[in-house]
Design a protein around this motif. Structure first.
Motif, PDB file in Angstrom:
ATOM      1  N   LEU A 173       1.043   5.078   0.119  1.00 14.67           N
ATOM      2  CA  LEU A 173       0.483   6.418   0.312  1.00 14.67           C
ATOM      3  C   LEU A 173       1.615   7.402   0.619  1.00 14.67           C
ATOM      4  O   LEU A 173       1.774   8.419  -0.049  1.00 14.67           O
TER       5      LEU A 173
ATOM      6  N   VAL B  94       3.309  13.653   1.212  1.00  8.46           N
ATOM      7  CA  VAL B  94       2.402  12.953   2.153  1.00  8.46           C
ATOM      8  C   VAL B  94       3.079  12.305   3.358  1.00  8.46           C
ATOM      9  O   VAL B  94       4.055  11.583   3.224  1.00  8.46           O
TER      10      VAL B  94
ATOM     11  N   LEU C 201       6.465   2.038  16.660  1.00  6.82           N
ATOM     12  CA  LEU C 201       6.065   2.055  15.242  1.00  6.82           C
ATOM     13  C   LEU C 201       4.544   1.899  15.133  1.00  6.82           C
ATOM     14  O   LEU C 201       3.893   2.549  14.311  1.00  6.82           O
TER      15      LEU C 201
ATOM     16  N   ARG D  65       7.650   6.360   0.361  1.00  8.29           N
ATOM     17  CA  ARG D  65       8.609   6.386   1.483  1.00  8.29           C
ATOM     18  C   ARG D  65       8.077   5.431   2.539  1.00  8.29           C
ATOM     19  O   ARG D  65       6.899   5.479   2.878  1.00  8.29           O
ATOM     20  N   PHE D  66       8.932   4.571   3.034  1.00 12.21           N
ATOM     21  CA  PHE D  66       8.561   3.629   4.104  1.00 12.21           C
ATOM     22  C   PHE D  66       7.415   2.706   3.671  1.00 12.21           C
ATOM     23  O   PHE D  66       6.412   2.577   4.382  1.00 12.21           O
TER      24      PHE D  66
ATOM     25  N   THR E 165      10.566  -3.010   4.450  1.00 12.87           N
ATOM     26  CA  THR E 165      10.120  -1.631   4.198  1.00 12.87           C
ATOM     27  C   THR E 165      11.138  -0.938   3.296  1.00 12.87           C
ATOM     28  O   THR E 165      12.337  -0.984   3.579  1.00 12.87           O
TER      29      THR E 165
ATOM     30  N   PHE F 215       0.869  -1.182   0.000  1.00 14.75           N
ATOM     31  CA  PHE F 215       0.000   0.000   0.000  1.00 14.75           C
ATOM     32  C   PHE F 215       0.909   1.236   0.000  1.00 14.75           C
ATOM     33  O   PHE F 215       1.699   1.415   0.941  1.00 14.75           O
TER      34      PHE F 215
HETATM   35  C1  LIG Z   1       8.353   0.922   9.279  1.00 14.64           C
HETATM   36  C2  LIG Z   1       7.333   1.756   8.613  1.00 14.64           C
HETATM   37  C3  LIG Z   1       6.412   1.188   7.746  1.00 14.64           C
HETATM   38  C4  LIG Z   1       5.495   1.977   7.057  1.00 14.64           C
HETATM   39  N1  LIG Z   1       4.669   1.405   6.131  1.00 14.64           N
HETATM   40  C5  LIG Z   1       3.921   2.201   5.310  1.00 14.64           C
HETATM   41  C6  LIG Z   1       3.182   1.637   4.208  1.00 14.64           C
HETATM   42  O1  LIG Z   1       3.160   0.434   4.006  1.00 14.64           O
HETATM   43  N2  LIG Z   1       2.509   2.495   3.394  1.00 14.64           N
HETATM   44  C7  LIG Z   1       2.493   3.831   3.587  1.00 14.64           C
HETATM   45  O2  LIG Z   1       1.869   4.545   2.818  1.00 14.64           O
HETATM   46  N3  LIG Z   1       3.160   4.406   4.646  1.00 14.64           N
HETATM   47  C8  LIG Z   1       3.882   3.612   5.489  1.00 14.64           C
HETATM   48  N4  LIG Z   1       4.592   4.166   6.526  1.00 14.64           N
HETATM   49  C9  LIG Z   1       4.561   5.603   6.715  1.00 14.64           C
HETATM   50  C10 LIG Z   1       3.816   6.033   7.966  1.00 14.64           C
HETATM   51  O3  LIG Z   1       2.451   5.780   7.839  1.00 14.64           O
HETATM   52  C11 LIG Z   1       4.152   7.504   8.201  1.00 14.64           C
HETATM   53  O4  LIG Z   1       5.485   7.564   8.634  1.00 14.64           O
HETATM   54  C12 LIG Z   1       3.240   8.155   9.195  1.00 14.64           C
HETATM   55  O5  LIG Z   1       1.922   8.228   8.698  1.00 14.64           O
HETATM   56  C13 LIG Z   1       3.707   9.555   9.589  1.00 14.64           C
HETATM   57  O6  LIG Z   1       4.100  10.332   8.514  1.00 14.64           O
HETATM   58  P1  LIG Z   1       5.518  11.083   8.589  1.00 14.64           P
HETATM   59  O7  LIG Z   1       6.544  10.080   8.987  1.00 14.64           O
HETATM   60  O8  LIG Z   1       5.713  11.819   7.320  1.00 14.64           O
HETATM   61  O9  LIG Z   1       5.343  12.104   9.799  1.00 14.64           O
HETATM   62  P2  LIG Z   1       5.045  13.665   9.709  1.00 14.64           P
HETATM   63  O10 LIG Z   1       3.920  13.945   8.807  1.00 14.64           O
HETATM   64  O11 LIG Z   1       6.318  14.390   9.419  1.00 14.64           O
HETATM   65  O12 LIG Z   1       4.629  13.952  11.205  1.00 14.64           O
HETATM   66  C14 LIG Z   1       5.601  13.915  12.262  1.00 14.64           C
HETATM   67  C15 LIG Z   1       4.950  14.313  13.553  1.00 14.64           C
HETATM   68  O13 LIG Z   1       4.552  15.682  13.486  1.00 14.64           O
HETATM   69  C16 LIG Z   1       3.349  15.884  14.188  1.00 14.64           C
HETATM   70  N5  LIG Z   1       2.302  16.328  13.234  1.00 14.64           N
HETATM   71  C17 LIG Z   1       2.329  16.262  11.886  1.00 14.64           C
HETATM   72  N6  LIG Z   1       1.198  16.788  11.374  1.00 14.64           N
HETATM   73  C18 LIG Z   1       0.446  17.186  12.411  1.00 14.64           C
HETATM   74  C19 LIG Z   1      -0.817  17.815  12.534  1.00 14.64           C
HETATM   75  N7  LIG Z   1      -1.595  18.102  11.478  1.00 14.64           N
HETATM   76  N8  LIG Z   1      -1.281  18.092  13.780  1.00 14.64           N
HETATM   77  C20 LIG Z   1      -0.532  17.820  14.852  1.00 14.64           C
HETATM   78  N9  LIG Z   1       0.662  17.221  14.804  1.00 14.64           N
HETATM   79  C21 LIG Z   1       1.154  16.909  13.605  1.00 14.64           C
HETATM   80  C22 LIG Z   1       2.991  14.544  14.829  1.00 14.64           C
HETATM   81  O14 LIG Z   1       3.550  14.473  16.116  1.00 14.64           O
HETATM   82  C23 LIG Z   1       3.671  13.557  13.907  1.00 14.64           C
HETATM   83  O15 LIG Z   1       3.929  12.305  14.542  1.00 14.64           O
HETATM   84  C24 LIG Z   1       5.471   3.372   7.274  1.00 14.64           C
HETATM   85  C25 LIG Z   1       6.355   3.954   8.187  1.00 14.64           C
HETATM   86  C26 LIG Z   1       7.295   3.171   8.831  1.00 14.64           C
HETATM   87  C27 LIG Z   1       8.261   3.824   9.770  1.00 14.64           C
END
Ligand SMILES: Cc1cc2nc3c(=O)[nH]c(=O)nc-3n(C[C@H](O)[C@H](O)[C@H](O)COP(=O)(O)OP(=O)(O)OC[C@H]3O[C@@H](n4cnc5c(N)ncnc54)[C@H](O)[C@@H]3O)c2cc1C
Length: 740
Positions: A163, A170, A485, A201-202, A255, A161
């Motif tokens: 996103l 995103v 995680l 990413r990830f 990942t 998946f």
């Molecule tokens: C091991 C692993 C597997 C994953 N697998 C998948 C996958 O299969 N498919 C996929 O699509 N994604 C995947 N992900 C991605 C994961 O879903 C995202 O890392 C997660 O949704 C957070 O996005 P970000 O890392 O960009 O954090 P950011 O968007 O940078 O957010 C960081 C922090 O900032 C704060 N923040 C951000 N926005 C707001 C807001 N509006 N209001 C308040 N606080 C906020 C929160 O504290 C948040 O935790 C995976 C990630 C990892 C590490």
């Protein structure tokens, strides 16, 4: 069995750790033989091949190794892969599968959540097609995802998946898509061909996935808006799996950061499309699809952390009891028999870990069951809307009417009746259940994983230095890190809090919440000692605070309950989660007691567990009440100026009739206010233009509720003492059930 110390009197209450029969009753699948079998086969995979892989150090590499890849056929053979599929596509569980998948995740995460994620990410990859795909897409991809039958040579689909995108696109903000699609070929009367550019990413499963469901936006005036699209390995162009993520967690899943540049037919748009005036209109936007997907899959993630907490109980007890064996200690001495369990603190901390694990599991499984109930109603709702020819706003209007009907039904409903089963109109039933599901899902993802990660640290600390080594029994150190995680992916805590801040104010949810308070109060009068009384009062306090904050302003006159004020809405969402988890634990114990009476053979052991759980729930309710009291008090008082300072600054005025009652809360306020001349007499106009008039009557009500809450804690620490004592006597296996 590892026996309790011989110095103790014969055991009542908890004799052994709760077994499957207890779990089947509490989590309501005692009548589901198919699920009991699925649990057993998932457990065999988890405590066998998965545990051996972890013990052999497979987590020390973030590469997708042949050993890790060897888990995929294990999952296939155990029926774990097919559990997601409908029978017509090679599955074996008819109907909704939320509870089934939750149980699988729980069993796998009991040993290693990376293994659980590896299995579940395949489901997540297929979920957009399952939830919103066209019948053709569903039939094609689901049947190819089923493990090939003996003699069948086809390639099995493994999905991912996609996103999340490279920064700055995103993440939490799912609307900022950089992934794009445009039309590169559209011959008269033929299917348009799209060029899809997507970087991920990830992305989980990318080490081996051959089908990817990706979120993209239009880069072409002939396509309207965003959508999700199915990409296949083998499509013309680039299908680059990208570099592996250097994860510190969940290393048994793969990942990576993939790059896709592919040409695909428009029939791959998930849910299909129509063409209007030469423009492709995808049926579903990417956000509509991810909403439908995540609201189910997040529950399963929440349960992974619950499994970790509950899996920690046996290893910690074992460690505590054996800590001082050897040396000069002789069998039969308290030091030999009880080891660290002679110390009250280690027992009470383990009680807290256990109580959290139970409450979070209760909440998670309740949410999974609710989605099983909701799924067919959701389909029925869609069918009705289609039949009536309603779309967009018209659907919203129809559902608003169903919500009104539900609310008026609730007003006349007897106290002992349940609205979701009383309402016969499917739209009304859907509205009722949906309003609760919209709260339970984010609550379970948020609280189980966030607070669960904190409590995993407690569990790790009880293992001393062992806790932070690879040799720690039960892999507790790794589980602690893994829990973080679970709190992050599929939307971190902020996302869940955002969602709760919207859904928890739905009047239909609140109307049901009010009934839950009455139920708990009734329960506490017939069965004291569960903590239901404290919990009911804490729920009243939370409700009062919500109502207050929705209309109150801060010292500057700015609105408090507003989407931009996360400092108000987020803590209130956190507080609600504590309440929901504790409540569900109380309800599950009630179910165990009821079933014990219907089951004379096991009545004694069931009631023994139930009496221990009653103490645990009392502990958990008290803890929840304490958290809620603290949060609510900060929110109600924290945005006001100190009344004495307020009075001095002349920012607010006080009615003389109310000032007296405030004196009991804030001694000295009368003199301060009168000294500054900021007191109005009844009927007198507000003397100051700036600053709000303080409603003392309101604050007095809050103070009364707070004080009542404190007295409701009566007996909670006695319950903790009893639960701690039970931990010194419970029999546990001589050896851990994994690795084998
Ligand atoms: C091991 C692993 C597997 C994953 N697998 C998948 C996958 O299969 N498919 C996929 O699509 N994604 C995947 N992900 C991605 C994961 O879903 C995202 O890392 C997660 O949704 C957070 O996005 P970000 O890392 O960009 O954090 P950011 O968007 O940078 O957010 C960081 C922090 O900032 C704060 N923040 C951000 N926005 C707001 C807001 N509006 N209001 C308040 N606080 C906020 C929160 O504290 C948040 O935790 C995976 C990630 C990892 C590490």
């Amino acid at each position: 069995m590892m026996n309790p110390a011989p110095t103790h009197p014969p055991i009542g209450g908890l004799q052994t750790l709760p077994g499957d029969e207890v779990r089947q009753i509490m989590w309501r699948f005692a009548d589901r033989y198919d699920l009991a079998m699925l649990v057993q086969s998932a457990r065999t995979a988890a405590r066998g091949p998965v545990a051996r892989l972890v013990a052999a150090g497979a987590r020390n590499s973030h590469e997708w190794t042949p050993e890790k890849a060897g888990l995929l056929p294990v999952f296939d053979e155990a029926g774990i892969t097919a559990a997601f599929l409908d029978p017509e596509f090679g599955g074996f569980i008819p109907g909704p599968k939320n509870l089934a998948l939750a149980l699988v995740a729980f069993e796998l995460a009991w040993v290693d959540a990376g293994a659980a994620t590896c299995s579940l990410a395949g489901n997540l990859g297929l979920a957009p097609i399952h939830e919103r795909g066209t019948p053709e897409q569903r039939a094609h991809y689901m049947s190819l995802a089923a493990p090939p039958a003996a003699g069948e040579t086809r390639r099995q689909i493994r999905a991912a998946f996609a996103l999340t995108e490279p920064i700055p696109f995103v993440g939490v903000e799912t609307g900022m898509l950089s992934g794009k699609a445009k039309i590169v070929e559209w011959q008269e009367g033929k299917e348009p061909v799209l060029q899809v550019e997507k970087r991920g990413r990830f992305i989980t499963n990318m080490g081996f996935a051959n089908v990817v469901t990706a979120a993209v936006d239009s880069d072409d005036p002939r396509i309207k808006g965003s959508f999700m699209v199915i990409l296949e390995e083998g499509d013309p162009g680039t299908f680059d799996r990208g570099t592996p993520t250097k994860k510190l967690v969940h290393q048994l899943s793969s990942t990576r950061d993939p790059v896709f540049s592919l040409r695909v037919p428009a029939s791959r748009i998930i849910g299909g499309y129509t063409v209007k005036d030469g423009v492709i209109l995808p049926r579903y936007s990417h956000s509509a699809i991810i909403e439908a997907v995540f609201r189910r899959t997040r529950v399963t993630v929440g349960l992974m952390t619950s499994a970790k907490l509950l899996s920690a109980i046996a290893p910690v007890i074992m460690y505590q009891r054996r800590r001082f064996r050897g040396g000069d200690g002789a069998p039969g001495t308290p030091r030999y028999e009880f080891g660290l369990q002679q110390k009250e603190d280690v027992l009470q901390r383990l009680v807290d870990v256990w109580a959290t694990g139970e409450a979070s599991a209760s909440l998670g499984f309740a949410a999974a069951r609710l989605f099983d109930e909701l799924d067919p109603l959701e389909k029925e709702q869609e069918r009705i809307m289609k039949e009536k020819g309603l779309l967009g706003r018209a659907v919203f209007k129809e559902m608003a009417a169903a919500q009104e009907t539900a609310l008026s039904l609730l007003e006349t409903l007897g106290a002992d009746r349940d609205l979701s089963s009383t309402a016969t109109d499917p739209l009304v039933r859907f509205a009722v259940l949906d309003s609760v599901a919209n709260v339970l899902c984010p609550a379970c993802k948020l609280w189980n994983t966030g607070h669960g990660a904190n409590m995993m640290r407690e569990a790790v600390s009880l293992m001393g230095g062992y806790g932070v080594t690879e040799d720690c029994p039960g892999f507790l150190g790794q589980k602690w890190m893994d829990a973080q995680l679970e709190a992050t992916y599929e939307g971190p805590e902020a996302v869940q809090r955002l969602q709760l801040s919207l859904t928890m104010t739905n009047e239909l949810f609140l109307a049901q919440f009010r009934r839950w308070i009455l139920d708990l109060k009734r329960l506490s009068s017939v069965k004291p000692g569960t903590g239901a009384c404290a919990l009911g009062t804490a729920m009243q306090l939370w409700l009062w605070t919500l109502n207050h904050l929705r209309t109150a302003t801060d010292a500057e006159g700015a609105k408090l309950y507003h989407k931009s004020r996360q400092g108000v809405t987020f803590p209130l969402a956190d507080a609600l989660c504590w309440l929901l988890a504790a409540r569900q634990f109380v309800l599950d114990i009630g179910e165990l007691e009821t079933k014990a009476q219907e089951n004379p053979e096991n009545a004694e052991s069931f009631l023994g567990v139930a009496s221990f759980f009653t103490d645990l729930s009392h502990v958990q309710c008290a803890r929840a009440a304490g958290e809620v009291g603290r949060i609510c008090a900060e929110l109600v008082h924290g945005f006001r100026r100190h009344p004495q300072w307020d009075a001095q600054s002349e920012a607010s005025c006080y009615c003389s009739s109310e000032l007296e009652s405030l004196e009991s809360i804030i001694p000295g306020i009368q003199d301060a206010a009168r000294g500054r001349g900021v007191v109005t007499e009844p009927g007198q106009a507000h003397p100051f233009k700036a600053g709000p008039c303080v409603s003392i009557g309101n604050l007095a009500t809050f103070a009364q509720l707070r004080s009542k809450l404190d007295t409701c804690l009566t007996g909670a620490r006695l319950a903790k003492d009893r639960a701690a004592e039970a931990l010194t006597r419970v029999m546990i296996p001589e050896a851990l059930d994994y690795p084998v």
